[in-house]
Scaffold this motif. Sequence first.
Motif, PDB file in Angstrom:
ATOM      1  N   ALA A 243      28.612  11.010  22.444  1.00 20.08           N
ATOM      2  CA  ALA A 243      29.566  11.432  21.142  1.00 20.08           C
ATOM      3  C   ALA A 243      30.610   9.881  21.102  1.00 20.08           C
ATOM      4  CB  ALA A 243      30.773  12.203  21.761  1.00 20.08           C
ATOM      5  N   ALA A 244      31.017   9.452  22.023  1.00 20.63           N
ATOM      6  CA  ALA A 244      31.717   8.161  21.893  1.00 20.63           C
ATOM      7  C   ALA A 244      30.804   7.108  21.115  1.00 20.63           C
ATOM      8  CB  ALA A 244      32.095   7.575  23.394  1.00 20.63           C
ATOM      9  N   GLN A 245      29.521   7.137  21.693  1.00 20.06           N
ATOM     10  CA  GLN A 245      28.617   5.903  21.082  1.00 20.06           C
ATOM     11  C   GLN A 245      28.480   6.406  19.183  1.00 20.06           C
ATOM     12  OE1 GLN A 245      28.063   3.279  22.676  1.00 20.06           O
ATOM     13  NE2 GLN A 245      26.850   2.708  21.204  1.00 20.06           N
ATOM     14  N   ARG A 246      28.564   7.763  19.266  1.00 21.11           N
ATOM     15  CA  ARG A 246      28.014   8.134  17.868  1.00 21.11           C
ATOM     16  C   ARG A 246      29.481   7.693  17.048  1.00 21.11           C
ATOM     17  NH1 ARG A 246      27.623  13.031  18.850  1.00 21.11           N
ATOM     18  NH2 ARG A 246      29.969  13.725  18.005  1.00 21.11           N
ATOM     19  N   GLN A 247      30.631   7.997  17.613  1.00 25.12           N
ATOM     20  CA  GLN A 247      31.751   7.774  16.779  1.00 25.12           C
ATOM     21  C   GLN A 247      32.164   6.344  16.695  1.00 25.12           C
ATOM     22  OE1 GLN A 247      34.689   9.433  19.544  1.00 25.12           O
ATOM     23  NE2 GLN A 247      34.650  11.526  18.478  1.00 25.12           N
ATOM     24  N   LEU A 248      31.927   5.370  17.510  1.00 30.61           N
ATOM     25  CA  LEU A 248      31.800   3.963  17.357  1.00 30.61           C
ATOM     26  C   LEU A 248      30.832   3.553  16.205  1.00 30.61           C
ATOM     27  CD1 LEU A 248      32.612   1.029  18.014  1.00 30.61           C
ATOM     28  CD2 LEU A 248      30.668   1.145  19.819  1.00 30.61           C
ATOM     29  N   HIS A 249      29.424   3.810  16.183  1.00 27.31           N
ATOM     30  CA  HIS A 249      28.764   3.737  14.978  1.00 27.31           C
ATOM     31  C   HIS A 249      29.187   4.121  13.969  1.00 27.31           C
ATOM     32  CE1 HIS A 249      24.894   3.130  13.164  1.00 27.31           C
ATOM     33  NE2 HIS A 249      25.158   4.366  12.573  1.00 27.31           N
TER      34      HIS A 249
ATOM     35  N   SER B 157      36.379  -2.178  14.967  1.00 26.10           N
ATOM     36  CA  SER B 157      35.106  -1.985  15.389  1.00 26.10           C
ATOM     37  C   SER B 157      34.149  -2.605  14.683  1.00 26.10           C
ATOM     38  CB  SER B 157      34.876  -0.459  15.408  1.00 26.10           C
ATOM     39  OG  SER B 157      35.886   0.498  16.014  1.00 26.10           O
ATOM     40  N   PHE B 158      34.110  -2.504  13.567  1.00 23.94           N
ATOM     41  CA  PHE B 158      33.230  -3.263  12.744  1.00 23.94           C
ATOM     42  C   PHE B 158      33.162  -4.798  13.167  1.00 23.94           C
ATOM     43  CE2 PHE B 158      32.252  -6.276   9.019  1.00 23.94           C
ATOM     44  CZ  PHE B 158      30.802  -6.005   8.874  1.00 23.94           C
ATOM     45  N   LEU B 159      34.225  -5.694  13.348  1.00 20.19           N
ATOM     46  CA  LEU B 159      34.266  -6.842  13.869  1.00 20.19           C
ATOM     47  C   LEU B 159      33.597  -7.037  15.079  1.00 20.19           C
ATOM     48  CD1 LEU B 159      37.688  -8.048  12.245  1.00 20.19           C
ATOM     49  CD2 LEU B 159      35.428  -8.298  11.419  1.00 20.19           C
ATOM     50  N   LEU B 160      33.902  -6.427  15.883  1.00 24.76           N
ATOM     51  CA  LEU B 160      33.457  -6.694  17.413  1.00 24.76           C
ATOM     52  C   LEU B 160      32.123  -6.054  17.611  1.00 24.76           C
ATOM     53  CD1 LEU B 160      36.698  -5.799  19.408  1.00 24.76           C
ATOM     54  CD2 LEU B 160      35.593  -7.882  19.180  1.00 24.76           C
ATOM     55  N   PHE B 161      31.566  -4.907  16.969  1.00 28.31           N
ATOM     56  CA  PHE B 161      30.533  -4.208  17.523  1.00 28.31           C
ATOM     57  C   PHE B 161      29.515  -4.285  16.126  1.00 28.31           C
ATOM     58  CE2 PHE B 161      33.976  -2.169  19.697  1.00 28.31           C
ATOM     59  CZ  PHE B 161      33.643  -2.898  21.146  1.00 28.31           C
ATOM     60  N   GLY B 162      29.935  -4.720  15.066  1.00 27.81           N
ATOM     61  CA  GLY B 162      28.873  -4.609  13.945  1.00 27.81           C
ATOM     62  C   GLY B 162      27.436  -5.697  14.259  1.00 27.81           C
ATOM     63  N   ASP B 163      26.448  -5.253  13.665  1.00 29.20           N
ATOM     64  CA  ASP B 163      25.138  -6.056  14.051  1.00 29.20           C
ATOM     65  C   ASP B 163      24.936  -6.997  12.699  1.00 29.20           C
ATOM     66  OD1 ASP B 163      23.938  -4.252  12.611  1.00 29.20           O
ATOM     67  OD2 ASP B 163      22.774  -3.099  14.207  1.00 29.20           O
ATOM     68  N   GLU B 164      23.714  -7.741  12.635  1.00 31.84           N
ATOM     69  CA  GLU B 164      23.430  -8.245  11.569  1.00 31.84           C
ATOM     70  C   GLU B 164      23.334  -7.405  10.434  1.00 31.84           C
ATOM     71  OE1 GLU B 164      22.795 -11.288   8.994  1.00 31.84           O
ATOM     72  OE2 GLU B 164      23.496 -11.593  11.081  1.00 31.84           O
ATOM     73  N   LYS B 165      22.610  -6.167  10.540  1.00 31.50           N
ATOM     74  CA  LYS B 165      22.359  -5.384   9.312  1.00 31.50           C
ATOM     75  C   LYS B 165      23.776  -4.922   8.787  1.00 31.50           C
ATOM     76  CE  LYS B 165      21.039  -0.864   9.245  1.00 31.50           C
ATOM     77  NZ  LYS B 165      19.972   0.002   9.948  1.00 31.50           N
ATOM     78  N   ASP B 166      24.842  -4.582   9.741  1.00 30.92           N
ATOM     79  CA  ASP B 166      26.160  -4.270   9.222  1.00 30.92           C
ATOM     80  C   ASP B 166      26.619  -5.301   8.420  1.00 30.92           C
ATOM     81  OD1 ASP B 166      25.932  -1.634  10.614  1.00 30.92           O
ATOM     82  OD2 ASP B 166      26.394  -2.631  12.376  1.00 30.92           O
ATOM     83  N   TRP B 167      26.601  -6.571   8.920  1.00 34.03           N
ATOM     84  CA  TRP B 167      27.048  -7.712   8.090  1.00 34.03           C
ATOM     85  C   TRP B 167      26.462  -7.819   6.720  1.00 34.03           C
ATOM     86  CZ3 TRP B 167      31.777 -10.020   8.844  1.00 34.03           C
ATOM     87  CH2 TRP B 167      32.299  -9.800   9.910  1.00 34.03           C
ATOM     88  N   GLN B 168      25.390  -7.640   6.616  1.00 34.45           N
ATOM     89  CA  GLN B 168      24.496  -7.842   5.431  1.00 34.45           C
ATOM     90  C   GLN B 168      24.984  -6.822   4.365  1.00 34.45           C
ATOM     91  OE1 GLN B 168      20.493  -7.591   6.531  1.00 34.45           O
ATOM     92  NE2 GLN B 168      20.156  -9.743   7.051  1.00 34.45           N
ATOM     93  N   LYS B 169      25.010  -5.388   4.973  1.00 35.88           N
ATOM     94  CA  LYS B 169      25.806  -4.469   4.114  1.00 35.88           C
ATOM     95  C   LYS B 169      27.122  -4.786   3.595  1.00 35.88           C
ATOM     96  CE  LYS B 169      26.388   0.135   3.770  1.00 35.88           C
ATOM     97  NZ  LYS B 169      26.431   1.612   4.532  1.00 35.88           N
ATOM     98  N   ALA B 170      27.789  -5.285   4.428  1.00 40.42           N
ATOM     99  CA  ALA B 170      29.257  -5.710   4.105  1.00 40.42           C
ATOM    100  C   ALA B 170      29.491  -6.846   3.261  1.00 40.42           C
ATOM    101  CB  ALA B 170      30.205  -6.163   5.287  1.00 40.42           C
ATOM    102  N   ALA B 171      28.495  -7.787   3.480  1.00 43.69           N
ATOM    103  CA  ALA B 171      28.418  -9.123   2.452  1.00 43.69           C
ATOM    104  C   ALA B 171      28.033  -8.651   1.201  1.00 43.69           C
ATOM    105  CB  ALA B 171      27.520 -10.035   3.120  1.00 43.69           C
ATOM    106  N   SER B 172      26.926  -7.654   0.887  1.00 41.97           N
ATOM    107  CA  SER B 172      26.426  -7.170  -0.446  1.00 41.97           C
ATOM    108  C   SER B 172      27.775  -6.685  -1.057  1.00 41.97           C
ATOM    109  CB  SER B 172      25.346  -6.124  -0.230  1.00 41.97           C
ATOM    110  OG  SER B 172      25.566  -4.824   0.253  1.00 41.97           O
ATOM    111  N   LEU B 173      28.801  -5.758  -0.411  1.00 42.46           N
ATOM    112  CA  LEU B 173      29.852  -5.261  -1.060  1.00 42.46           C
ATOM    113  C   LEU B 173      30.715  -6.363  -1.235  1.00 42.46           C
ATOM    114  CD1 LEU B 173      30.005  -2.170   1.347  1.00 42.46           C
ATOM    115  CD2 LEU B 173      28.916  -2.202  -0.912  1.00 42.46           C
ATOM    116  N   ALA B 174      30.998  -7.137  -0.641  1.00 48.88           N
ATOM    117  CA  ALA B 174      32.191  -8.240  -1.038  1.00 48.88           C
ATOM    118  C   ALA B 174      32.216  -8.553  -2.378  1.00 48.88           C
ATOM    119  CB  ALA B 174      32.083  -9.368  -0.080  1.00 48.88           C
ATOM    120  N   PRO B 175      33.284  -8.850  -2.917  1.00 49.05           N
ATOM    121  CA  PRO B 175      33.551  -9.171  -4.139  1.00 49.05           C
ATOM    122  C   PRO B 175      32.961 -10.474  -4.373  1.00 49.05           C
ATOM    123  CG  PRO B 175      35.608  -8.729  -3.296  1.00 49.05           C
ATOM    124  CD  PRO B 175      34.772  -8.363  -2.242  1.00 49.05           C
ATOM    125  N   SER B 176      32.520 -10.723  -5.714  1.00 47.04           N
ATOM    126  CA  SER B 176      31.965 -12.247  -5.977  1.00 47.04           C
ATOM    127  C   SER B 176      33.072 -12.937  -6.099  1.00 47.04           C
ATOM    128  CB  SER B 176      30.989 -12.306  -6.964  1.00 47.04           C
ATOM    129  OG  SER B 176      30.027 -11.255  -6.879  1.00 47.04           O
TER     130      SER B 176
END
Length: 177
Positions: A30-36, A126-145
């Motif tokens: 449950a802790a792992q799921r909540q972190l994700h 949590s995103f900053l400390l535990f996000g992986d490359e896929k999470d960063w790619q998704k965030a970069a695609s959402l960032a304002p130009s």
Amino acid sequence: RVILSVALTLLAIVILGAYVAWEPDRQAAAAQRQLHEAVQRGGPIYAGRCSGCHGARGEGKIGPAVAGSSFLERRGTKKEDTSGVKTAELEMRKTIARGLPRTAMPAWGVEEGGSLNQEEILEISSFLLFGDEKDWQKAASLAPSPVGAPQPAAPTGDLDLAGKGRQVYESKGCGAC
């Protein structure tokens, strides 16, 4: 009746024993799921609020790099050091909530006059400390130009100053706020 009572008592003991044996695994899952889930929700918040100063991929612009283990490295903490990571996460949440005096880092916490509640701050950290490359790619695609390059101004008086001002405004990331 006595046999039934003894049987039900033994059954209750077996069920309780099984619960006690499996509960730690259930809690860890449950802790792992909540972190994700926190990482997934933190990415879009980071993209909208933080990427203007820290970069769409956390590479640093006005503010320092925050991607991956950058924050931990600045503190001299390794990802394997769970108590160090927990302390770093608490420090990161305080920094996001309270800002950093005499720097460009604003206070984002509602208690400090910002717009983020404690749950959103937890999700960003949590995103900053535990996000992986896929999470960063998704965030970069959402960032304002970034705002487009300034148009050259006519080299006369006030218009020239306005063009220079716009150039500084955009190059320093002021539009992010």
